[in-house]
Structures are given as structure tokens and as C-alpha cells.
Design a protein around this motif. Structure first.
Motif, mmCIF file in Angstrom:
data_model
loop_
_atom_site.group_PDB
_atom_site.id
_atom_site.type_symbol
_atom_site.label_atom_id
_atom_site.label_comp_id
_atom_site.label_asym_id
_atom_site.label_seq_id
_atom_site.Cartn_x
_atom_site.Cartn_y
_atom_site.Cartn_z
ATOM 1 N N GLU A 7 98.464 36.897 -52.415
ATOM 2 C CA GLU A 7 97.909 36.639 -53.740
ATOM 3 C C GLU A 7 96.590 35.876 -53.654
ATOM 4 N N ILE A 8 95.641 36.288 -54.462
ATOM 5 C CA ILE A 8 94.355 35.621 -54.571
ATOM 6 C C ILE A 8 94.455 34.630 -55.733
ATOM 7 N N TYR A 9 94.078 33.373 -55.481
ATOM 8 C CA TYR A 9 94.123 32.364 -56.537
ATOM 9 C C TYR A 9 93.101 31.278 -56.250
ATOM 10 N N ASP A 10 92.751 30.542 -57.292
ATOM 11 C CA ASP A 10 91.837 29.410 -57.177
ATOM 12 C C ASP A 10 92.335 28.300 -58.092
ATOM 13 N N LEU A 11 92.957 27.305 -57.498
ATOM 14 C CA LEU A 11 93.511 26.172 -58.234
ATOM 15 C C LEU A 11 92.821 24.869 -57.844
ATOM 16 N N GLU A 12 91.579 24.990 -57.363
ATOM 17 C CA GLU A 12 90.851 23.803 -56.925
ATOM 18 C C GLU A 12 90.680 22.802 -58.069
ATOM 19 N N ASN A 13 90.417 23.289 -59.281
ATOM 20 C CA ASN A 13 90.261 22.364 -60.404
ATOM 21 C C ASN A 13 91.574 21.655 -60.732
ATOM 22 N N VAL A 14 92.701 22.338 -60.579
ATOM 23 C CA VAL A 14 94.008 21.699 -60.798
ATOM 24 C C VAL A 14 94.199 20.584 -59.779
ATOM 25 N N TYR A 15 93.870 20.874 -58.517
ATOM 26 C CA TYR A 15 93.990 19.839 -57.494
ATOM 27 C C TYR A 15 93.066 18.661 -57.817
ATOM 28 N N ASP A 16 91.789 18.959 -58.080
ATOM 29 C CA ASP A 16 90.805 17.902 -58.317
ATOM 30 C C ASP A 16 91.138 17.046 -59.535
ATOM 31 N N GLU A 17 91.556 17.681 -60.612
ATOM 32 C CA GLU A 17 91.752 16.965 -61.871
ATOM 33 C C GLU A 17 93.129 16.317 -62.012
ATOM 34 N N GLN A 18 94.167 16.944 -61.462
ATOM 35 C CA GLN A 18 95.523 16.451 -61.702
ATOM 36 C C GLN A 18 96.213 15.877 -60.476
ATOM 37 N N ILE A 19 96.068 16.523 -59.346
ATOM 38 C CA ILE A 19 96.807 16.102 -58.157
ATOM 39 C C ILE A 19 96.081 15.000 -57.400
ATOM 40 N N SER A 20 94.787 15.156 -57.205
ATOM 41 C CA SER A 20 94.029 14.178 -56.424
ATOM 42 C C SER A 20 94.172 12.740 -56.936
ATOM 43 N N PRO A 21 94.083 12.486 -58.252
ATOM 44 C CA PRO A 21 94.274 11.099 -58.712
ATOM 45 C C PRO A 21 95.662 10.546 -58.363
ATOM 46 N N LEU A 22 96.674 11.398 -58.455
ATOM 47 C CA LEU A 22 98.027 10.960 -58.094
ATOM 48 C C LEU A 22 98.128 10.704 -56.595
ATOM 49 N N MET A 23 97.505 11.574 -55.816
ATOM 50 C CA MET A 23 97.530 11.391 -54.363
ATOM 51 C C MET A 23 96.860 10.092 -53.945
ATOM 52 N N GLN A 24 95.772 9.728 -54.620
ATOM 53 C CA GLN A 24 95.116 8.455 -54.298
ATOM 54 C C GLN A 24 96.064 7.294 -54.517
ATOM 55 N N LYS A 25 96.841 7.342 -55.582
ATOM 56 C CA LYS A 25 97.838 6.290 -55.839
ATOM 57 C C LYS A 25 98.904 6.282 -54.747
ATOM 58 N N ILE A 26 99.395 7.460 -54.402
ATOM 59 C CA ILE A 26 100.433 7.573 -53.368
ATOM 60 C C ILE A 26 99.907 7.075 -52.030
ATOM 61 N N ILE A 27 98.700 7.473 -51.675
ATOM 62 C CA ILE A 27 98.093 7.036 -50.407
ATOM 63 C C ILE A 27 97.970 5.522 -50.379
ATOM 64 N N ASN A 28 97.504 4.930 -51.470
ATOM 65 C CA ASN A 28 97.365 3.474 -51.523
ATOM 66 C C ASN A 28 98.708 2.767 -51.377
ATOM 67 N N ILE A 29 99.737 3.263 -52.048
ATOM 68 C CA ILE A 29 101.073 2.674 -51.930
ATOM 69 C C ILE A 29 101.574 2.787 -50.496
ATOM 70 N N CYS A 30 101.395 3.955 -49.883
ATOM 71 C CA CYS A 30 101.844 4.148 -48.499
ATOM 72 C C CYS A 30 101.086 3.235 -47.539
ATOM 73 N N ARG A 31 99.790 3.094 -47.720
ATOM 74 C CA ARG A 31 99.011 2.195 -46.853
ATOM 75 C C ARG A 31 99.468 0.749 -47.003
ATOM 76 N N GLU A 32 99.645 0.308 -48.247
ATOM 77 C CA GLU A 32 100.076 -1.072 -48.493
ATOM 78 C C GLU A 32 101.401 -1.379 -47.819
ATOM 79 N N ASN A 33 102.274 -0.397 -47.791
ATOM 80 C CA ASN A 33 103.614 -0.593 -47.246
ATOM 81 C C ASN A 33 103.794 -0.021 -45.851
ATOM 82 N N LYS A 34 102.687 0.472 -45.276
ATOM 83 C CA LYS A 34 102.711 1.077 -43.943
ATOM 84 C C LYS A 34 103.798 2.145 -43.833
ATOM 85 N N MET A 35 103.814 3.021 -44.841
ATOM 86 C CA MET A 35 104.798 4.100 -44.901
ATOM 87 C C MET A 35 104.160 5.397 -44.421
#
Length: 95
Positions: A7-35
Motif C-alpha cells: 500500500e502507498i500512503y503518506d502519514l508524515e503530517n499525522v506523525y509530525d502533528e500528533q505523534i511526535s509531541p507525544l513521543m517527546q513527552k515519552i522520551i523525556n519521561i524515559c530519560r528522567e527515569n533511565k527507562m
């Protein structure tokens, strides 16, 4: 036997707008807790760029390195664990 159509698809805007901000939070939590964590998203697949992924690994915390994560990332990125090659001189024994 025919190869299945990918399948051909382009969900880059979904990643950039919705997932990336959540991932930044998750990454920060994991770094703080060395997870250690491993995450991968396939956000695009088209004829021009092929498969585009965003892969994140936090696995360098002292005493908490998960080898399975490192192996999984190599698999996700389609990189072999081991590479073997031969160097040929171009001269054969018959020359």
C-alpha cells in the motif's frame, strides 16, 4: 506467484502533528527515569521515497542496556548483525 502489492500512503503530517509531541513527552519521561525503550513508526511508503520510518531507541543507560532492543533495531532498520565480504585482486592463478 505474484508479489503482494504494498500500500502507498503518506502519514508524515499525522506523525509530525500528533505523534511526535507525544513521543517527546515519552522520551523525556524515559530519560528522567533511565527507562530503556524502543519505538518505530512507518509514516510513509511511496514510489519516490520508499518506506520512511522514525525509530527511537533509548538503550544506553548504565546497567540497563537491553540487548534485544539493539537487535530489534537492527532488524527494523534492515541492517544485518554480521557482514562478510571477500576482496579479490582480479588476478587468477591461470594468468
Amino acid at each position: 506467484m505474484t508479489k503482494p502489492q504494498i500500500e502507498i500512503y503518506d502519514l508524515e503530517n499525522v506523525y509530525d502533528e500528533q505523534i511526535s509531541p507525544l513521543m517527546q513527552k515519552i522520551i523525556n519521561i524515559c530519560r528522567e527515569n533511565k527507562m530503556p525503550m524502543l519505538c518505530s513508526f512507518a509514516f510513509i511508503n511511496n514510489e519516490e521515497r520508499g518506506l520512511g520510518t522514525c525509530d527511537t531507541i533509548l538503550n544506553g543507560f548504565e546497567g540497563r542496556e537491553i540487548q534485544r532492543f539493539a537487535h530489534a533495531l537492527k532488524t527494523i532498520r534492515n541492517r544485518p548483525e554480521m557482514i562478510a565480504f571477500s576482496i579479490m585482486t582480479g588476478v587468477s592463478k591461470d594468468d
